[in-house]
Design a protein around this motif. Sequence first.
Motif, PDB file in Angstrom:
ATOM      1  N   LEU A 127       0.827  -1.202   0.000  1.00 53.53           N
ATOM      2  CA  LEU A 127       0.000   0.000   0.000  1.00 53.53           C
ATOM      3  C   LEU A 127       0.865   1.258   0.000  1.00 53.53           C
ATOM      4  N   LEU A 128       0.327   2.309  -0.591  1.00 53.32           N
ATOM      5  CA  LEU A 128       1.008   3.597  -0.598  1.00 53.32           C
ATOM      6  C   LEU A 128       1.010   4.200   0.800  1.00 53.32           C
ATOM      7  N   LEU A 129       2.169   4.732   1.211  1.00 56.97           N
ATOM      8  CA  LEU A 129       2.294   5.543   2.422  1.00 56.97           C
ATOM      9  C   LEU A 129       3.117   6.764   2.047  1.00 56.97           C
TER      10      LEU A 129
ATOM     11  N   ALA B  40      -1.292  21.907  -4.747  1.00 56.80           N
ATOM     12  CA  ALA B  40      -2.144  20.914  -5.397  1.00 56.80           C
ATOM     13  C   ALA B  40      -1.323  19.855  -6.123  1.00 56.80           C
ATOM     14  N   ALA B  41      -0.066  20.147  -6.442  1.00 57.97           N
ATOM     15  CA  ALA B  41       0.796  19.164  -7.111  1.00 57.97           C
ATOM     16  C   ALA B  41       0.965  17.912  -6.259  1.00 57.97           C
ATOM     17  N   TYR B  42       0.908  18.078  -4.936  1.00 58.00           N
ATOM     18  CA  TYR B  42       1.061  16.904  -4.073  1.00 58.00           C
ATOM     19  C   TYR B  42      -0.046  15.888  -4.346  1.00 58.00           C
TER      20      TYR B  42
ATOM     21  N   SER C  98       0.083   8.169  -8.473  1.00 60.68           N
ATOM     22  CA  SER C  98       0.666   6.987  -7.841  1.00 60.68           C
ATOM     23  C   SER C  98      -0.374   5.888  -7.676  1.00 60.68           C
ATOM     24  N   LEU C  99      -1.581   6.262  -7.252  1.00 58.35           N
ATOM     25  CA  LEU C  99      -2.633   5.272  -7.057  1.00 58.35           C
ATOM     26  C   LEU C  99      -3.162   4.730  -8.384  1.00 58.35           C
TER      27      LEU C  99
ATOM     28  N   PRO D 262       5.900   6.799  -8.731  1.00 56.74           N
ATOM     29  CA  PRO D 262       6.430   7.064  -7.387  1.00 56.74           C
ATOM     30  C   PRO D 262       5.602   8.129  -6.683  1.00 56.74           C
ATOM     31  N   PRO D 263       5.402   8.003  -5.376  1.00 56.69           N
ATOM     32  CA  PRO D 263       4.628   9.015  -4.656  1.00 56.69           C
ATOM     33  C   PRO D 263       5.346  10.354  -4.660  1.00 56.69           C
ATOM     34  N   PRO D 264       4.613  11.443  -4.520  1.00 59.89           N
ATOM     35  CA  PRO D 264       5.242  12.764  -4.529  1.00 59.89           C
ATOM     36  C   PRO D 264       6.197  12.973  -3.364  1.00 59.89           C
ATOM     37  N   VAL D 265       5.956  12.314  -2.240  1.00 60.12           N
ATOM     38  CA  VAL D 265       6.874  12.303  -1.098  1.00 60.12           C
ATOM     39  C   VAL D 265       6.976  10.865  -0.630  1.00 60.12           C
TER      40      VAL D 265
END
Length: 357
Positions: free
Chosen positions: A124-126, A309-311, A318-319, A324-327
Amino acid sequence: MLDDPSAPIRVALIGYGLGGEVFHAPLVHADPDLTLTTIVTSDPGRRERAAARYPDARIVEGADAIWARADDHDLVIVCTPNVAHVPLATAALEAGSAVVVDKPLAASADDGRALATLAADRGLLLSVFQNRRWDGDFLTVRRLIADDALGTVFRFASRFERWRPQRDDGWRERGEPGEAGGLLWDLGSHLVDQASQLFGRPTHVYAEVDRRRAGVEVDDDVFVALTHPGGVRSHLWASATAAIGGPRFHVLGARGAFEKHGLDPQEDALAGGASPNDPGYGTEPEGRWGRLSDGTTERAVPTEPGDYAAYYRGIAASLRTGAPPPVDARDAIEGLEVLEAARESSRTGTVVALPGR
């Protein structure tokens, strides 16, 4: 990734204080890929405001209502007092949801690593909401460095300074260790993250972490010095005791220097009800631009538009696609390692060396 990449990403937001109401809810609501499905807050006034602004969202008093309907949510945002970040993120991951946690990820690097391990085990994404990577002034500094406008950078100074001479009764000023209160964990999370993004994971940390105001339980005046690979030095300040603040950024390089005062305008805009989709959102007037000098000539540098909003655009990508996630949660864990080293440095009066990866 989502089972149906074309379906709306259903979001549960836990917490509707400053972070939830001003940052997360408006940013999620403005993103066409995301749907604000559920908002959790136990405060009657906040429930009333949330219902008025987001009439299509379900407003509930506790997070148990999310776990009871886990299949109704694809993403859970944890924006609560810091002490609840780990237990709520753990519950969300165990319920099968991707998770965004407001910074700081946890009260300790060990707790952050445990969360990251759980997320990896569950596939899962974190991610962590380090929104100030998208401050316009920080994006401007990043662009100047990428364009080699300063030459080789050797010193980077960054500040978040405020004038709040009286302590308040909020959780950020409580002294219990599990609360993770104080400016080192709060604004220090942003300062360390920005410096590390520009110059790499620090190798050495020196810090002065103090309590200046009468009756305070947590640090309210912080200085952190970082040494980065290649010898760049970052000097970082966070203070509630600065009646006159220094420059937000002061960057020195072999061919020139850049200085910028004032704070990114996005927080004030969002607090005033603006949407990131509004024309002109995130832009600064010319009078607030920073200055670039080569020692002989000086010019104003237009501030890059800020873009919190880019986050969430990155979270959606990513989902949907596995991007890759933004952070990355690992960045936040490394930031916590730096903050822990800063606390140890201040306690012992020594420079603390960070182990390699």
